[in-house]
Design an enzyme around this catalytic site. Sequence first.
Site, PDB file in Angstrom:
ATOM      1  N   TRP A  13      14.757  36.914  56.464  1.00  0.00           N
ATOM      2  CA  TRP A  13      13.768  37.560  57.481  1.00  0.00           C
ATOM      3  C   TRP A  13      14.230  36.336  58.331  1.00  0.00           C
ATOM      4  CZ3 TRP A  13      10.347  34.310  56.355  1.00  0.00           C
ATOM      5  CH2 TRP A  13       9.763  33.840  55.391  1.00  0.00           C
ATOM      6  N   ASN A  14      14.108  35.228  57.446  1.00  0.00           N
ATOM      7  CA  ASN A  14      13.653  34.213  59.479  1.00  0.00           C
ATOM      8  C   ASN A  14      14.613  34.084  60.562  1.00  0.00           C
ATOM      9  OD1 ASN A  14      15.839  33.246  56.990  1.00  0.00           O
ATOM     10  ND2 ASN A  14      15.091  31.169  57.366  1.00  0.00           N
ATOM     11  N   LYS A  46      23.901  43.322  54.875  1.00  0.00           N
ATOM     12  CA  LYS A  46      22.935  43.637  54.370  1.00  0.00           C
ATOM     13  C   LYS A  46      21.726  43.491  54.773  1.00  0.00           C
ATOM     14  CE  LYS A  46      20.200  43.646  51.248  1.00  0.00           C
ATOM     15  NZ  LYS A  46      18.596  43.793  52.013  1.00  0.00           N
ATOM     16  N   GLY A  87      19.120  32.835  51.185  1.00  0.00           N
ATOM     17  CA  GLY A  87      17.733  33.231  51.293  1.00  0.00           C
ATOM     18  C   GLY A  87      17.672  32.655  49.824  1.00  0.00           C
ATOM     19  N   LEU A 126      21.147  28.192  50.154  1.00  0.00           N
ATOM     20  CA  LEU A 126      19.642  28.497  50.112  1.00  0.00           C
ATOM     21  C   LEU A 126      18.697  27.552  50.067  1.00  0.00           C
ATOM     22  CD1 LEU A 126      21.987  29.077  46.152  1.00  0.00           C
ATOM     23  CD2 LEU A 126      21.424  31.127  47.492  1.00  0.00           C
ATOM     24  N   GLU A 157       9.043  22.057  44.820  1.00  0.00           N
ATOM     25  CA  GLU A 157       9.372  23.452  45.098  1.00  0.00           C
ATOM     26  C   GLU A 157       9.650  23.766  46.420  1.00  0.00           C
ATOM     27  OE1 GLU A 157      10.351  24.949  42.471  1.00  0.00           O
ATOM     28  OE2 GLU A 157      10.126  23.891  41.605  1.00  0.00           O
ATOM     29  N   GLU A 158       9.609  24.995  46.970  1.00  0.00           N
ATOM     30  CA  GLU A 158       9.909  25.147  48.181  1.00  0.00           C
ATOM     31  C   GLU A 158       8.907  26.129  49.309  1.00  0.00           C
ATOM     32  OE1 GLU A 158      13.529  28.370  49.612  1.00  0.00           O
ATOM     33  OE2 GLU A 158      13.279  26.610  51.513  1.00  0.00           O
TER      34      GLU A 158
HETATM   35  P1  NAI Z   1      15.266  37.062  49.042  1.00  0.00           P
HETATM   36  O1  NAI Z   1      16.091  35.813  49.065  1.00  0.00           O
HETATM   37  O2  NAI Z   1      15.111  37.271  47.916  1.00  0.00           O
HETATM   38  O3  NAI Z   1      16.287  37.658  50.159  1.00  0.00           O
HETATM   39  C1  NAI Z   1      16.940  37.694  51.099  1.00  0.00           C
HETATM   40  C2  NAI Z   1      17.892  38.413  50.661  1.00  0.00           C
HETATM   41  O4  NAI Z   1      18.514  38.379  49.733  1.00  0.00           O
HETATM   42  C3  NAI Z   1      17.333  40.166  51.351  1.00  0.00           C
HETATM   43  O5  NAI Z   1      18.111  41.024  52.326  1.00  0.00           O
HETATM   44  C4  NAI Z   1      17.030  41.032  50.265  1.00  0.00           C
HETATM   45  O6  NAI Z   1      17.133  42.258  49.973  1.00  0.00           O
HETATM   46  C5  NAI Z   1      18.189  40.485  49.355  1.00  0.00           C
HETATM   47  N1  NAI Z   1      17.995  40.324  48.103  1.00  0.00           N
HETATM   48  C6  NAI Z   1      16.857  39.709  47.517  1.00  0.00           C
HETATM   49  N2  NAI Z   1      17.302  39.827  45.778  1.00  0.00           N
HETATM   50  C7  NAI Z   1      19.054  40.344  45.841  1.00  0.00           C
HETATM   51  C8  NAI Z   1      19.878  41.029  44.045  1.00  0.00           C
HETATM   52  N3  NAI Z   1      19.694  40.743  43.941  1.00  0.00           N
HETATM   53  N4  NAI Z   1      21.120  41.134  45.222  1.00  0.00           N
HETATM   54  C9  NAI Z   1      21.479  41.328  46.779  1.00  0.00           C
HETATM   55  N5  NAI Z   1      20.790  41.361  46.976  1.00  0.00           N
HETATM   56  C10 NAI Z   1      18.869  40.655  46.867  1.00  0.00           C
HETATM   57  O7  NAI Z   1      14.383  35.985  49.985  1.00  0.00           O
HETATM   58  P2  NAI Z   1      12.465  36.383  49.981  1.00  0.00           P
HETATM   59  O8  NAI Z   1      11.703  37.375  48.537  1.00  0.00           O
HETATM   60  O9  NAI Z   1      12.389  37.294  51.653  1.00  0.00           O
HETATM   61  O10 NAI Z   1      11.751  35.251  50.402  1.00  0.00           O
HETATM   62  C11 NAI Z   1      10.968  34.730  49.005  1.00  0.00           C
HETATM   63  C12 NAI Z   1      11.570  32.714  49.063  1.00  0.00           C
HETATM   64  O11 NAI Z   1      12.893  33.049  49.597  1.00  0.00           O
HETATM   65  C13 NAI Z   1      11.407  32.635  50.587  1.00  0.00           C
HETATM   66  O12 NAI Z   1       9.178  32.617  50.295  1.00  0.00           O
HETATM   67  C14 NAI Z   1      11.488  31.044  50.803  1.00  0.00           C
HETATM   68  O13 NAI Z   1      11.596  30.322  49.575  1.00  0.00           O
HETATM   69  C15 NAI Z   1      13.587  32.022  50.572  1.00  0.00           C
HETATM   70  N6  NAI Z   1      13.908  31.860  51.841  1.00  0.00           N
HETATM   71  C16 NAI Z   1      14.895  31.058  51.847  1.00  0.00           C
HETATM   72  C17 NAI Z   1      16.330  31.327  53.347  1.00  0.00           C
HETATM   73  C18 NAI Z   1      16.450  30.465  53.305  1.00  0.00           C
HETATM   74  O14 NAI Z   1      17.322  30.395  54.541  1.00  0.00           O
HETATM   75  N7  NAI Z   1      17.250  29.202  53.403  1.00  0.00           N
HETATM   76  C19 NAI Z   1      15.426  32.235  54.171  1.00  0.00           C
HETATM   77  C20 NAI Z   1      14.366  33.573  53.549  1.00  0.00           C
HETATM   78  C21 NAI Z   1      13.658  33.126  51.964  1.00  0.00           C
END
Ligand code: NAI
Length: 523
Positions: A181-182, A205, A258, A281, A414-415
């Site tokens: 979402w960022n 997605k 993510g 990640l 931790e992030e």
């Molecule tokens: P998330 O990693 O859970 O979600 C990111 C995407 O992955 C979303 O579209 C979500 O629906 C999808 N997703 C989640 N679990 C999945 C699975 N098992 N199979 C398939 N798709 C899946 O991130 P979330 O919950 O929105 O944020 C949580 C933490 O993630 C944040 O607090 C931050 O620390 C980190 N984050 C890191 C990002 C980066 O750019 N590396 C971006 C956003 C969040």
Amino acid sequence: MSRLNPHFTEFADSGGPRGPAPEPGGATPLQRKYRQLIGGHWCDPEGNEWFDTINPANGEAWALIPRGSAADADRAVAAARATFESGSWRTMTATARGELLRRVATFLEDHIETLAAIESRDNGKRLVDVLAQLRYLPKYFHYYAGLADKIEGSVIPNDVPGVFNYTRHEPLGVVVAITPWNSPLMLAAWKLAPALAAGNTVVLKPSEHASASTLELARLMEQAGLPAGVLNVVTGFGAGVGASLVAHPDVAKVTFTGSEASGQQIAAAAAKGLKRVTLELGGKSPQLVFDDADMDTAVNGVLAGIFMGLGQSCIAGSRLLVQDTIHDRFVQRLVEGMQGVRIGDPFDASTQLGPMANQPQHEKVLAFIAQARREGAQCVLGGQAVHPANCGAGWYVEPTIFTEVRPAMQLYREEVFGPVLAVTRFRDEEEAVRMANDTRFGLAAGVWTQDMARSVRLSERIAAGTVYVNTYRGVSTLSPVGGYKHSGYGRENGIDAIKEFLQVKSVWIGLTPVPDAFPKDRG
Ligand code: NAI
Ligand code: MG
């Protein structure tokens, strides 16, 4: 499940009436109802369920997003697969595919303001920042459009006599792209542009926290002439439609940005089907400030590195390592630099820091702050939730700096993905390198020094996919990004990223008659 607003308008529907563009700031008068794009059709979700998406600036629901399910994942993958196999995309000349992507890029250039307003409304990033990011968006498509017809195999000077042997780089098939979402559209473009240029079809997605701009992007790409079924978009939750996509047997590759935890789940699920995976990640990226650094540049770079976008960036410079000789003076400069910063509505041009992108993230940041206090770190700036005037129930938090952060503390390891800077001192270069690498992550690092030899030494010794020296946060379609260690694998952007969406075939052609391997006994 959804609080259905009777005044919704149909949207993201090529056949239906368009809703009005969102007006900057304030409340949203009409709630929009989106659909998913599958095989060129804007479809209701099979389960007929929608969920609210929230404007984090005021905590109000402003649109309804389809809650996709396994059935929607099946439909989308089937459409992507049929399109891939029909050959209309794959066997189009690479030059024609590149021209089409260039047309998409040019078309997008005229719609950046609309996309930015929607994305800002959905994830709370300041409109000016989203605009700056999205004005660059077409460049990703232009860059990979240009590469589409420069994917060349080679002729192998094979040591087996009598054969002509060459290689072809072929698309993988159906690619699933999962985004956070960022920065939904920028991160989608990092995946879409090379995947499509390589001749794959895609099911995208977006995050359940900010899906709207991605649906709008798909509508624009369709209008620009992208053939039906080449790009499909389904929406919903990670554990639902996201996991169904990753597990689908007809998917060749998953590319994901993510969290570390979701990345681990996705890699494990993809392994069952032996799917290729690219993961981008999280991080706990260090910023190393030496006493010979240009102070103004280092202060500006460190502050922007953690507080622009409220630390909700994978490369946020969240761990400041500063030489003990300048520690107190440097921290003082950081605190002064953030004094009086204006926190508020991301649509207001005078705002310097907007809200956190969503409620779970807001809670997570406050929990990190509380834990840092419990573990004995010193809060020298911020540390509280704030409630700016006229911002309703928006999720705001002060920019926060903790000093005396030790390696055993949560904040060091931790992030947070929030506006929280952890400061630790080091004595010399050796200790700085050790601390910089004392993390399971390895996405980015910043080095601030005027000693050129040191900058080269450190750029070699720091284990991170990107090392910035006397600069931070730069991103370009020309330059590879990706992680070391737990920050992921595979690379996005740059000339080689297209290879992540290709597989190599070796073709052998015999030039001489094949001798009889089993000659009849002539005795
Ligand atoms: P998330 O990693 O859970 O979600 C990111 C995407 O992955 C979303 O579209 C979500 O629906 C999808 N997703 C989640 N679990 C999945 C699975 N098992 N199979 C398939 N798709 C899946 O991130 P979330 O919950 O929105 O944020 C949580 C933490 O993630 C944040 O607090 C931050 O620390 C980190 N984050 C890191 C990002 C980066 O750019 N590396 C971006 C956003 C969040
Ligand atoms: Mg939202």
